[in-house]
Design a protein around this motif. Structure first.
Motif, mmCIF file in Angstrom:
data_model
loop_
_atom_site.group_PDB
_atom_site.id
_atom_site.type_symbol
_atom_site.label_atom_id
_atom_site.label_comp_id
_atom_site.label_asym_id
_atom_site.label_seq_id
_atom_site.Cartn_x
_atom_site.Cartn_y
_atom_site.Cartn_z
ATOM 1 N N ALA A 142 -0.794 15.254 -9.039
ATOM 2 C CA ALA A 142 -2.218 15.278 -8.700
ATOM 3 C C ALA A 142 -2.859 13.899 -8.813
ATOM 4 O O ALA A 142 -3.795 13.578 -8.067
ATOM 5 C CB ALA A 142 -2.949 16.269 -9.604
ATOM 6 N N ILE A 143 -2.365 13.074 -9.719
ATOM 7 C CA ILE A 143 -2.924 11.720 -9.885
ATOM 8 C C ILE A 143 -2.074 10.670 -9.185
ATOM 9 O O ILE A 143 -2.266 9.467 -9.389
ATOM 10 C CB ILE A 143 -3.067 11.356 -11.375
ATOM 11 N N GLY A 144 -1.133 11.107 -8.353
ATOM 12 C CA GLY A 144 -0.288 10.163 -7.638
ATOM 13 C C GLY A 144 0.522 9.281 -8.553
ATOM 14 O O GLY A 144 0.760 8.102 -8.251
ATOM 15 N N GLY A 145 0.948 9.843 -9.698
ATOM 16 C CA GLY A 145 1.759 9.078 -10.641
ATOM 17 C C GLY A 145 0.986 8.000 -11.372
ATOM 18 O O GLY A 145 1.588 7.169 -12.053
ATOM 19 N N GLY A 146 -0.338 8.006 -11.218
ATOM 20 C CA GLY A 146 -1.131 6.970 -11.874
ATOM 21 C C GLY A 146 -1.005 5.611 -11.230
ATOM 22 O O GLY A 146 -1.375 4.585 -11.827
ATOM 23 N N VAL A 147 -0.483 5.573 -10.003
ATOM 24 C CA VAL A 147 -0.303 4.302 -9.287
ATOM 25 C C VAL A 147 -1.639 3.858 -8.707
ATOM 26 O O VAL A 147 -2.282 4.627 -7.984
ATOM 27 C CB VAL A 147 0.728 4.451 -8.152
ATOM 28 N N PRO A 148 -2.086 2.635 -8.994
ATOM 29 C CA PRO A 148 -3.355 2.155 -8.421
ATOM 30 C C PRO A 148 -3.291 2.133 -6.889
ATOM 31 O O PRO A 148 -2.277 1.748 -6.315
ATOM 32 C CB PRO A 148 -3.489 0.732 -8.981
ATOM 33 N N GLN A 149 -4.380 2.547 -6.263
ATOM 34 C CA GLN A 149 -4.434 2.573 -4.809
ATOM 35 C C GLN A 149 -5.799 2.089 -4.331
ATOM 36 O O GLN A 149 -6.789 2.186 -5.055
ATOM 37 C CB GLN A 149 -4.189 3.993 -4.284
ATOM 38 N N LEU A 150 -5.835 1.580 -3.108
ATOM 39 C CA LEU A 150 -7.092 1.155 -2.514
ATOM 40 C C LEU A 150 -7.927 2.368 -2.115
ATOM 41 O O LEU A 150 -7.396 3.396 -1.699
ATOM 42 C CB LEU A 150 -6.831 0.307 -1.263
ATOM 43 N N ALA A 151 -9.222 2.236 -2.264
ATOM 44 C CA ALA A 151 -10.112 3.289 -1.806
ATOM 45 C C ALA A 151 -10.106 3.329 -0.284
ATOM 46 O O ALA A 151 -9.755 2.345 0.395
ATOM 47 C CB ALA A 151 -11.529 3.044 -2.314
ATOM 48 N N GLU A 152 -10.498 4.448 0.271
ATOM 49 C CA GLU A 152 -10.528 4.598 1.721
ATOM 50 C C GLU A 152 -11.481 3.586 2.338
ATOM 51 O O GLU A 152 -12.610 3.408 1.871
ATOM 52 C CB GLU A 152 -10.977 6.016 2.080
ATOM 53 N N GLY A 153 -11.001 2.886 3.358
ATOM 54 C CA GLY A 153 -11.821 1.904 4.046
ATOM 55 C C GLY A 153 -11.702 0.497 3.509
ATOM 56 O O GLY A 153 -12.211 -0.450 4.120
ATOM 57 N N VAL A 154 -11.022 0.320 2.379
ATOM 58 C CA VAL A 154 -10.842 -1.017 1.800
ATOM 59 C C VAL A 154 -9.594 -1.651 2.413
ATOM 60 O O VAL A 154 -8.508 -1.072 2.370
ATOM 61 C CB VAL A 154 -10.692 -0.952 0.266
ATOM 62 N N THR A 155 -9.754 -2.825 2.997
ATOM 63 C CA THR A 155 -8.611 -3.495 3.613
ATOM 64 C C THR A 155 -7.729 -4.134 2.553
ATOM 65 O O THR A 155 -8.149 -4.363 1.412
ATOM 66 C CB THR A 155 -9.071 -4.587 4.590
ATOM 67 N N ALA A 156 -6.504 -4.431 2.945
ATOM 68 C CA ALA A 156 -5.535 -5.000 2.014
ATOM 69 C C ALA A 156 -6.034 -6.325 1.434
ATOM 70 O O ALA A 156 -5.961 -6.558 0.218
ATOM 71 C CB ALA A 156 -4.191 -5.198 2.707
ATOM 72 N N THR A 205 -10.238 -0.699 -5.960
ATOM 73 C CA THR A 205 -8.790 -0.952 -5.965
ATOM 74 C C THR A 205 -8.055 -0.236 -7.093
ATOM 75 O O THR A 205 -6.827 -0.292 -7.148
ATOM 76 C CB THR A 205 -8.510 -2.458 -6.129
ATOM 77 N N GLY A 206 -8.783 0.401 -7.973
ATOM 78 C CA GLY A 206 -8.170 0.935 -9.183
ATOM 79 C C GLY A 206 -8.206 -0.054 -10.319
ATOM 80 O O GLY A 206 -7.928 0.289 -11.464
ATOM 81 N N ILE A 229 -0.283 -5.935 -3.206
ATOM 82 C CA ILE A 229 -1.656 -6.331 -3.514
ATOM 83 C C ILE A 229 -1.846 -6.522 -5.011
ATOM 84 O O ILE A 229 -2.543 -7.443 -5.458
ATOM 85 C CB ILE A 229 -2.642 -5.260 -2.993
ATOM 86 N N TYR A 230 -1.195 -5.664 -5.787
ATOM 87 C CA TYR A 230 -1.370 -5.673 -7.232
ATOM 88 C C TYR A 230 -0.466 -6.690 -7.926
ATOM 89 O O TYR A 230 -0.409 -6.751 -9.156
ATOM 90 C CB TYR A 230 -1.148 -4.254 -7.771
#
Length: 263
Positions: A142-156, A205-206, A229-230
């Motif tokens: 449910a938390i995607g393994g706690g992997v940081p991810q970009l919010a929707e609409g945020v470019t790389a 970005t998390g 990115i991270y």
């Protein structure tokens, strides 16, 4: 005292003591500190991943900030309490840690991140018991393994920019409060830096600011989306923070420009 003057790159004040010899010196300088970093990052990533089960950014920010303050206080006298490859890189660039020790730190930090993420997966992969029409929910998935991810609409590249700025704030805080001034409240200052950074950038970005915090969960979960990115963002932020410290902001004995013997 600087990190390169001590047997371990401690972020706190040190007292004069006899020079250790032989294997004791090797243990104190090259083994004990990296093991301390392994422990600290393992615990930090575990807390960070489990805290991701909270839905609000403030709770996640508080958990990360308090955790890093506690871990820096606990491990500061052993390894300096870097708890972050980006911090180690910044301290090396700032001339306050030997390159070889810095490399050891980064290796052990990344290993700690993997172990911490694995522990979190073991704890969270429990699911909820289904009753009637309620579907089983695996907390880890449910938390995607706690992997940081970009919010929707945020470019790389926007993500890289945000991570770089947030990491700059964190690394500069470490350098100025813990390394340069050796303040007793440095762990608290560093914790506040993480807290503020996550409140500001967590929804974008998390707010990882820490390659070990992203690499460990990504490896354990097998989720590599935007992982670069991270790494690039924190490395750039640490580079600018360490460079600014080394050239302009450090005490005269460590500063490159405009040295002043009266300082």
């Amino acid at each position: 005292m600087s990190a390169i003057d001590e047997e371990t790159p401690s972020l706190g004040k040190s007292q004069a003591r006899p020079e250790p010899k032989g294997m004791v010196r090797v243990f104190l300088k090259y083994l004990r500190p990296p093991i301390g970093e392994f422990h600290a990052v393992c615990l930090f990533v575990f807390v960070g991943v489990v805290a991701s089960t909270n839905v609000d950014t403030l709770s996640v920010a508080v958990a990360h900030g308090l955790a890093i303050a506690l871990l820096v206080a606990v491990y500061g006298g052993i390894s300096g309490g870097h708890v972050n490859p980006a911090v180690t890189f910044g301290v090396v660039i700032g001339g306050r840690c030997e390159v070889f020790i810095g490399l050891l730190y980064i290796i052990f930090q990344l290993l700690g991140g993997v172990f911490g993420a694995a522990l979190a997966r073991m704890v969270l992969t429990v699911g909820y018991t289904s009753t009637g029409n309620v579907t089983n929910v695996d907390l880890y998935e449910a938390i995607g393994g706690g992997v940081p991810q970009l919010a929707e609409g945020v470019t790389a590249w926007n993500g890289v920019f945000v991570e770089a700025i947030l990491t700059f704030i964190l690394v500069l805080t470490v350098l100025m409060t813990a390394v340069d001034q050796q303040l007793s409240i440095a762990p608290l200052c560093i914790g506040f830096a993480v807290l503020v950074d996550i409140i500001v950038g967590g929804s974008i970005t998390g707010a990882a600011m820490n390659p070990a915090r992203s690499f460990g969960p990504a490896l354990v979960a097998g989720i590599w989306t935007n992982e670069w990115i991270y790494w690039i963002g924190p490395i750039l932020g640490a580079l600018f923070a360490g460079g600014s410290y080394r050239v302009f902001l450090a005490k005269s004995e460590y500063r490159i420009l405009f040295k002043d013997k009266s300082e």
